[in-house]
Design an enzyme around this catalytic site. Structure first.
Site: not given
Length: 125
Positions: A22, A76
Protein backbone atom coordinates in the site's frame (compact mmCIF):
# COMPACT_ATOMS: atom_id res chain seq x y z
CA UNK A 1 -21.01 13.54 1.61
CA UNK A 2 -21.74 10.19 3.27
CA UNK A 3 -18.87 8.67 5.25
CA UNK A 4 -18.09 4.95 5.28
CA UNK A 5 -15.95 3.09 7.80
CA UNK A 6 -15.16 -0.60 7.60
CA UNK A 7 -12.93 -3.28 9.08
CA UNK A 8 -11.05 -6.31 7.85
CA UNK A 9 -8.51 -8.57 9.57
CA UNK A 10 -5.04 -8.75 8.01
CA UNK A 11 -3.09 -11.93 8.69
CA UNK A 12 -0.37 -11.05 11.19
CA UNK A 13 2.28 -12.93 9.23
CA UNK A 14 1.50 -10.78 6.16
CA UNK A 15 1.19 -7.34 7.76
CA UNK A 16 4.61 -6.00 6.71
CA UNK A 17 4.03 -6.97 3.09
CA UNK A 18 0.50 -5.54 3.19
CA UNK A 19 1.89 -2.19 4.34
CA UNK A 20 4.60 -2.33 1.69
CA UNK A 21 2.06 -3.00 -1.08
CA UNK A 22 0.00 0.00 0.00
CA UNK A 23 3.01 2.32 0.06
CA UNK A 24 2.98 2.22 -3.75
CA UNK A 25 -0.50 1.32 -5.02
CA UNK A 26 -0.63 0.95 -8.81
CA UNK A 27 -1.35 4.32 -10.47
CA UNK A 28 -4.21 2.83 -12.52
CA UNK A 29 -5.80 1.52 -9.30
CA UNK A 30 -5.54 4.94 -7.68
CA UNK A 31 -7.17 6.55 -10.71
CA UNK A 32 -9.94 3.95 -10.84
CA UNK A 33 -10.78 4.52 -7.17
CA UNK A 34 -10.96 8.25 -7.73
CA UNK A 35 -13.00 7.94 -10.91
CA UNK A 36 -15.58 5.63 -9.32
CA UNK A 37 -16.29 7.82 -6.30
CA UNK A 38 -13.88 6.71 -3.55
CA UNK A 39 -12.87 10.02 -1.91
CA UNK A 40 -10.71 10.74 1.15
CA UNK A 41 -10.00 7.01 1.26
CA UNK A 42 -7.63 5.94 4.05
CA UNK A 43 -6.59 2.65 5.62
CA UNK A 44 -5.35 2.28 9.21
CA UNK A 45 -3.66 -0.87 10.52
CA UNK A 46 -3.41 -1.85 14.18
CA UNK A 47 -0.54 -4.03 15.44
CA UNK A 48 -2.85 -7.06 15.80
CA UNK A 49 -3.89 -6.87 12.14
CA UNK A 50 -7.16 -4.99 12.53
CA UNK A 51 -7.55 -2.90 9.38
CA UNK A 52 -9.89 0.09 9.50
CA UNK A 53 -10.85 1.80 6.27
CA UNK A 54 -12.50 5.18 5.83
CA UNK A 55 -13.88 6.83 2.71
CA UNK A 56 -16.40 9.36 1.59
CA UNK A 57 -18.65 8.59 -1.34
CA UNK A 58 -22.06 9.69 -2.57
CA UNK A 59 -23.12 6.05 -2.95
CA UNK A 60 -21.07 3.10 -1.66
CA UNK A 61 -22.91 0.52 -3.77
CA UNK A 62 -22.32 2.58 -6.92
CA UNK A 63 -18.64 3.08 -6.00
CA UNK A 64 -18.21 -0.66 -5.47
CA UNK A 65 -20.05 -1.47 -8.71
CA UNK A 66 -17.89 1.01 -10.60
CA UNK A 67 -14.75 -0.65 -9.32
CA UNK A 68 -16.14 -4.12 -10.11
CA UNK A 69 -16.33 -3.08 -13.77
CA UNK A 70 -12.59 -2.32 -13.95
CA UNK A 71 -9.91 -4.83 -14.89
CA UNK A 72 -7.42 -3.28 -12.49
CA UNK A 73 -9.72 -3.91 -9.51
CA UNK A 74 -10.07 -7.60 -10.38
CA UNK A 75 -6.28 -7.93 -10.46
CA UNK A 76 -5.78 -5.94 -7.24
CA UNK A 77 -8.46 -7.81 -5.29
CA UNK A 78 -7.05 -11.18 -6.41
CA UNK A 79 -3.61 -10.18 -5.11
CA UNK A 80 -4.93 -8.71 -1.86
CA UNK A 81 -7.30 -11.56 -0.92
CA UNK A 82 -4.47 -13.70 0.46
CA UNK A 83 -3.63 -11.06 3.08
CA UNK A 84 -6.93 -11.37 4.97
CA UNK A 85 -8.29 -13.82 7.52
CA UNK A 86 -11.72 -15.46 7.22
CA UNK A 87 -12.73 -13.76 3.99
CA UNK A 88 -15.10 -15.52 1.57
CA UNK A 89 -15.50 -12.53 -0.77
CA UNK A 90 -13.03 -10.16 -2.43
CA UNK A 91 -11.75 -7.66 0.18
CA UNK A 92 -13.65 -4.73 -1.36
CA UNK A 93 -16.93 -6.65 -0.88
CA UNK A 94 -16.21 -8.69 2.25
CA UNK A 95 -15.50 -5.96 4.74
CA UNK A 96 -17.57 -5.27 7.85
CA UNK A 97 -19.16 -1.84 7.53
CA UNK A 98 -19.50 0.13 10.76
CA UNK A 99 -22.43 2.39 11.64
CA UNK A 100 -21.52 5.99 12.34
CA UNK A 101 -22.81 7.07 15.75
CA UNK A 102 -21.17 10.49 16.14
CA UNK A 103 -19.69 13.18 13.92
CA UNK A 104 -18.57 16.42 15.55
CA UNK A 105 -19.15 18.70 12.58
CA UNK A 106 -22.69 17.40 12.01
CA UNK A 107 -23.66 18.06 15.60
CA UNK A 108 -22.00 21.46 15.68
CA UNK A 109 -23.83 22.44 12.49
CA UNK A 110 -27.14 21.39 14.05
CA UNK A 111 -26.73 23.66 17.08
CA UNK A 112 -28.83 26.81 17.15
CA UNK A 113 -26.87 30.02 16.68
CA UNK A 114 -25.65 31.43 19.97
CA UNK A 115 -25.23 35.04 20.96
CA UNK A 116 -21.64 36.04 21.82
CA UNK A 117 -22.52 36.45 25.52
CA UNK A 118 -23.84 32.88 25.76
CA UNK A 119 -20.49 31.44 24.64
CA UNK A 120 -18.44 33.18 27.32
CA UNK A 121 -16.76 31.01 29.94
CA UNK A 122 -16.89 31.94 33.65
CA UNK A 123 -13.35 33.34 33.35
CA UNK A 124 -14.53 35.74 30.60
CA UNK A 125 -17.26 37.24 32.76
Amino acid sequence: MPRVCFTLQVRQDRMAEYVERHAAVWPEMLQALHDTGWHDYSLFLREDGLLVGYLETPDLAAAQAGMARTDVNARWQAEMAEFFEELDLPPDQGFWQLSEVFHLEDQLAALPPQSPSSTQTPQDQ
